[in-house]
Design an enzyme around this catalytic site. Structure first.
Site, PDB file in Angstrom:
ATOM      1  N   ASP A  49      -2.536  -9.343  -7.682  1.00 39.72           N
ATOM      2  CA  ASP A  49      -2.101  -7.991  -8.050  1.00 39.72           C
ATOM      3  C   ASP A  49      -3.327  -7.161  -8.439  1.00 39.72           C
ATOM      4  O   ASP A  49      -4.316  -7.707  -8.923  1.00 39.72           O
ATOM      5  CB  ASP A  49      -1.129  -8.095  -9.237  1.00 39.72           C
ATOM      6  CG  ASP A  49      -0.447  -6.783  -9.565  1.00 39.72           C
ATOM      7  OD1 ASP A  49       0.718  -6.608  -9.143  1.00 39.72           O
ATOM      8  OD2 ASP A  49      -1.069  -5.935 -10.245  1.00 39.72           O
ATOM      9  N   ASP A 100      -0.141  -4.154  -4.855  1.00 39.37           N
ATOM     10  CA  ASP A 100      -0.563  -2.788  -5.185  1.00 39.37           C
ATOM     11  C   ASP A 100      -2.056  -2.543  -4.993  1.00 39.37           C
ATOM     12  O   ASP A 100      -2.553  -1.451  -5.254  1.00 39.37           O
ATOM     13  CB  ASP A 100      -0.126  -2.411  -6.615  1.00 39.37           C
ATOM     14  CG  ASP A 100      -0.291  -3.540  -7.614  1.00 39.37           C
ATOM     15  OD1 ASP A 100      -0.861  -4.587  -7.258  1.00 39.37           O
ATOM     16  OD2 ASP A 100       0.162  -3.381  -8.760  1.00 39.37           O
ATOM     17  N   HIS A 157       2.381  -8.945 -16.856  1.00 39.21           N
ATOM     18  CA  HIS A 157       1.887  -8.274 -18.076  1.00 39.21           C
ATOM     19  C   HIS A 157       2.663  -8.706 -19.329  1.00 39.21           C
ATOM     20  O   HIS A 157       2.266  -8.361 -20.447  1.00 39.21           O
ATOM     21  CB  HIS A 157       1.989  -6.745 -17.953  1.00 39.21           C
ATOM     22  CG  HIS A 157       1.116  -6.163 -16.883  1.00 39.21           C
ATOM     23  ND1 HIS A 157      -0.240  -6.393 -16.820  1.00 39.21           N
ATOM     24  CD2 HIS A 157       1.408  -5.363 -15.815  1.00 39.21           C
ATOM     25  CE1 HIS A 157      -0.741  -5.760 -15.763  1.00 39.21           C
ATOM     26  NE2 HIS A 157       0.245  -5.138 -15.134  1.00 39.21           N
ATOM     27  N   HIS A 181      -3.694  -5.211 -10.843  1.00 44.33           N
ATOM     28  CA  HIS A 181      -3.866  -5.173 -12.301  1.00 44.33           C
ATOM     29  C   HIS A 181      -4.139  -6.580 -12.837  1.00 44.33           C
ATOM     30  O   HIS A 181      -3.598  -7.561 -12.317  1.00 44.33           O
ATOM     31  CB  HIS A 181      -2.595  -4.633 -12.981  1.00 44.33           C
ATOM     32  CG  HIS A 181      -2.195  -3.273 -12.507  1.00 44.33           C
ATOM     33  ND1 HIS A 181      -1.257  -3.078 -11.518  1.00 44.33           N
ATOM     34  CD2 HIS A 181      -2.620  -2.040 -12.887  1.00 44.33           C
ATOM     35  CE1 HIS A 181      -1.118  -1.775 -11.306  1.00 44.33           C
ATOM     36  NE2 HIS A 181      -1.925  -1.126 -12.118  1.00 44.33           N
TER      37      HIS A 181
HETATM   38 ZN   LIG Z   1       0.084  -4.337 -10.507  1.00 38.42          ZN
END
Ligand SMILES: [Zn+2]
Length: 309
Positions: free
Chosen positions: A163, A244, A126, A165
């Site tokens: 991931d 995750d 991120h 996200h």
């Molecule tokens: Zn994540």
């Protein structure tokens, strides 16, 4: 040639406050499962060095790197965003996390290791060019990709992000960069609410709805990732390895299972090995359910080490 496992004790000292899901126990859970599974015996351990300003500045403006150094506290906790904080150990942890990815790239591109996994925190995907975000300070895989290009002469590097996200930071850094292909899946709509609006041609973003499960994941990889990876012919693959999306992880709802992580690793390797000659670097991103994280990392590394799924 063995598979390298790179970590550092500094990565255990970075803490963002009581109850924060991105916690030091994550790395201990990985170590536990390496021992329990017997995989430990097959790995070559390395201490992560500190990333240098020169390495970081290939991705982040040097003013940003200096600002992070400046804001790092001598005592107490400083918040960089609502989810991301630094304690007195966080700067070194972040520099080691990125340094691990650089060392992994050196080992793999230099022919000293067949592949390398970085068991590090903070994560990185991120982190944008000039903005920390979502538990991330420096973009570890991005610095590794640029290092492969600038220090080792790689012409094309593929970043593979599973991931849960979207890796908005990695996209921010590489969109329209023809030397880098990013393939990703992520839960959508979900934090950070990016990745679906006009992605650049070198971004293969596959949003999945909550509850998707193993089958939709495997379909997305087969239909969208593998053809793009085969066409791109990368000389190095770098995984943004977040765990995750696992069904046991409360962070999100994609409901993947342990064997999915072996499967995706094997599929990506099969599609790219002719061009990479097996060169794979992987760096830990998310994954917050401790037992599932440890088990899934073992699934992933077993395939990296050529030990099967
Ligand atoms: Zn994540």
């Amino acid at each position: 040639m063995a598979t390298a496992f790179i970590t550092h004790s500094d990565c255990y000292r970075h803490e963002m406050g009581r109850g924060h899901p991105e916690r030091p126990e994550r790395l201990a859970a990985i170590e536990d499962q390496l021992v329990a599974s017997g995989l430990e015996a097959h790995l070559q351990r390395h201490e992560a060095p500190l990333a240098t300003d020169e390495q970081l500045a290939r991705v982040h403006p040097i003013e940003y790197v200096r600002a992070i150094r400046q804001v790092a506290p001598q005592a107490g906790t400083v918040h960089l965003d609502p989810d991301t904080a630094m304690n007195p150990y966080s700067l070194d942890a972040a520099l080691r996390a990125t340094g691990a990815a650089v060392l992994a790239t050196d080992l793999v591109m230099g022919g000293k290791s067949a592949s390398a996994f970085c068991s590090v925190r903070p994560p990185g995907h991120h982190a944008c060019r000039a903005r920390p975000m979502g538990f991330c300070i420096f973009n570890n895989v991005a610095v590794a990709a640029r290092h492969a290009i600038h220090a080792h002469g790689a012409a094309r590097v593929a970043i593979v992000d599973f991931d849960v996200h979207h890796g908005n930071g990695t996209e921010d850094i590489f969109e329209h960069d023809a030397q880098v292909l990013m393939v990703s899946i992520f839960q959508h709509p979900f934090y950070p609410y990016s990745g679906t609006e006009n992605p650049a041609p070198n971004m293969v973003n596959v949003p999945l709805a909550a509850g998707a499960g193993s089958q939709q994941f495997r379909q997305a990889v087969t239909r969208h990732w593998l053809p793009a990876l085969q066409k791109f012919k990368p000389e190095l693959v770098i995984f943004s390895a977040g765990f995750d999306a696992h069904a046991e992880d409360d962070m999100a709802m994609l409901r993947f299972a342990d064997p999915d992580y072996a499967w995706v690793t094997a599929q990506v390797k099969q599609a790219t090995d002719p061009h990479t000659r097996g060169r794979v670097v992987s760096a830990l991103e998310g994954g917050y359910a401790l037992s599932a994280l440890g088990r899934s990392v073992v699934q992933h590394i077993r395939v990296l080490a050529g030990l099967g799924g």
